[in-house]
Design a protein around this motif. Structure first.
Motif, PDB file in Angstrom:
ATOM      1  N   PHE A   1       0.858  -1.176   0.000  1.00  0.00           N
ATOM      2  CA  PHE A   1       0.000   0.000   0.000  1.00  0.00           C
ATOM      3  C   PHE A   1       0.895   1.226   0.000  1.00  0.00           C
ATOM      4  O   PHE A   1       1.918   1.263   0.689  1.00  0.00           O
ATOM      5  N   GLU A   2       0.490   2.249  -0.737  1.00  0.00           N
ATOM      6  CA  GLU A   2       1.259   3.490  -0.786  1.00  0.00           C
ATOM      7  C   GLU A   2       0.332   4.676  -0.573  1.00  0.00           C
ATOM      8  O   GLU A   2      -0.882   4.566  -0.720  1.00  0.00           O
ATOM      9  N   GLY A   3       0.914   5.803  -0.232  1.00  0.00           N
ATOM     10  CA  GLY A   3       0.158   7.048  -0.101  1.00  0.00           C
ATOM     11  C   GLY A   3      -0.959   6.950   0.916  1.00  0.00           C
ATOM     12  O   GLY A   3      -0.769   6.438   2.020  1.00  0.00           O
ATOM     13  N   VAL A   4      -2.134   7.446   0.525  1.00  0.00           N
ATOM     14  CA  VAL A   4      -3.294   7.471   1.414  1.00  0.00           C
ATOM     15  C   VAL A   4      -3.632   6.071   1.903  1.00  0.00           C
ATOM     16  O   VAL A   4      -3.995   5.889   3.063  1.00  0.00           O
ATOM     17  N   ASP A   5      -3.496   5.080   1.030  1.00  0.00           N
ATOM     18  CA  ASP A   5      -3.783   3.696   1.429  1.00  0.00           C
ATOM     19  C   ASP A   5      -2.941   3.298   2.640  1.00  0.00           C
ATOM     20  O   ASP A   5      -3.456   2.747   3.616  1.00  0.00           O
ATOM     21  N   ALA A   6      -1.654   3.566   2.583  1.00  0.00           N
ATOM     22  CA  ALA A   6      -0.745   3.192   3.677  1.00  0.00           C
ATOM     23  C   ALA A   6      -1.033   4.009   4.932  1.00  0.00           C
ATOM     24  O   ALA A   6      -1.150   3.449   6.035  1.00  0.00           O
ATOM     25  N   TYR A   7      -1.161   5.327   4.763  1.00  0.00           N
ATOM     26  CA  TYR A   7      -1.391   6.185   5.930  1.00  0.00           C
ATOM     27  C   TYR A   7      -2.685   5.831   6.649  1.00  0.00           C
ATOM     28  O   TYR A   7      -2.750   5.846   7.876  1.00  0.00           O
ATOM     29  N   TYR A   8      -3.720   5.500   5.898  1.00  0.00           N
ATOM     30  CA  TYR A   8      -5.005   5.097   6.483  1.00  0.00           C
ATOM     31  C   TYR A   8      -4.813   3.923   7.434  1.00  0.00           C
ATOM     32  O   TYR A   8      -5.318   3.929   8.548  1.00  0.00           O
ATOM     33  N   TYR A   9      -4.074   2.908   7.003  1.00  0.00           N
ATOM     34  CA  TYR A   9      -3.870   1.719   7.838  1.00  0.00           C
ATOM     35  C   TYR A   9      -2.952   1.999   9.010  1.00  0.00           C
ATOM     36  O   TYR A   9      -3.200   1.531  10.123  1.00  0.00           O
ATOM     37  N   TRP A  10      -1.900   2.751   8.792  1.00  0.00           N
ATOM     38  CA  TRP A  10      -0.995   3.066   9.896  1.00  0.00           C
ATOM     39  C   TRP A  10      -1.708   3.893  10.971  1.00  0.00           C
ATOM     40  O   TRP A  10      -1.581   3.605  12.160  1.00  0.00           O
ATOM     41  N   ILE A  11      -2.464   4.888  10.572  1.00  0.00           N
ATOM     42  CA  ILE A  11      -3.173   5.732  11.538  1.00  0.00           C
ATOM     43  C   ILE A  11      -4.214   4.916  12.303  1.00  0.00           C
ATOM     44  O   ILE A  11      -4.311   5.011  13.536  1.00  0.00           O
ATOM     45  N   ASN A  12      -4.981   4.104  11.590  1.00  0.00           N
ATOM     46  CA  ASN A  12      -5.989   3.270  12.262  1.00  0.00           C
ATOM     47  C   ASN A  12      -5.332   2.254  13.189  1.00  0.00           C
ATOM     48  O   ASN A  12      -5.819   2.015  14.295  1.00  0.00           O
ATOM     49  N   GLY A  13      -4.256   1.642  12.754  1.00  0.00           N
ATOM     50  CA  GLY A  13      -3.559   0.661  13.589  1.00  0.00           C
ATOM     51  C   GLY A  13      -3.038   1.283  14.869  1.00  0.00           C
ATOM     52  O   GLY A  13      -3.209   0.739  15.964  1.00  0.00           O
ATOM     53  N   ILE A  14      -2.427   2.448  14.752  1.00  0.00           N
ATOM     54  CA  ILE A  14      -1.902   3.149  15.929  1.00  0.00           C
ATOM     55  C   ILE A  14      -3.049   3.577  16.850  1.00  0.00           C
ATOM     56  O   ILE A  14      -2.948   3.463  18.080  1.00  0.00           O
TER      57      ILE A  14
END
Length: 117
Positions: free
Chosen positions: A89-102
């Motif tokens: 996942f890159e860009g918004v896709d990656a940030y979405y998962y990282w933010i939700n995971g945290i």
């Protein structure tokens, strides 16, 4: 410092499940990999079902212990943090998962134990 009670957590569960279903469409997830959209929607549906089945005051069927619910939440958080690396996942896709995971790890780690005497 722990302050997220079982009651507070219960009130967060349904809106979070609905957000996991709706937000991928609003954010246009899936540009780097279609799984970015599908994983969130599937997780949101599973989270909604988990909440219905959890033994807390907003659970409908109360067959899954709250402790098990917290463990599942923690596992989902780890998967969300790893998913962008594992699924490219890159860009918004990656940030979405990282933010939700945290966010989920934070809520689980701030869980206040409710001792019964």
């Amino acid at each position: 410092m722990t302050f997220v009670t079982k009651r507070i957590h219960a009130f967060l569960d349904y809106p979070v499940a609905i957000a996991l279903i709706a937000l991928p469409f609003l954010f246009g997830l899936g540009s780097s990999n279609p799984l970015a959209l599908q994983l969130s929607v599937a997780t949101g549906i599973a989270a909604f079902i988990l909440t219905l089945l959890t033994d807390h005051h907003l659970g409908v069927f109360k067959v899954i212990s709250y402790r098990t619910h917290l463990i599942v939440d923690f596992i989902v958080a780890i998967v969300f943090i790893i998913a962008p690396f594992a699924l490219s996942f890159e860009g918004v896709d990656a940030y979405y998962y990282w933010i939700n995971g945290i966010a989920v790890i934070t809520v689980v780690s701030l869980h206040k134990s409710e001792l019964t005497v």
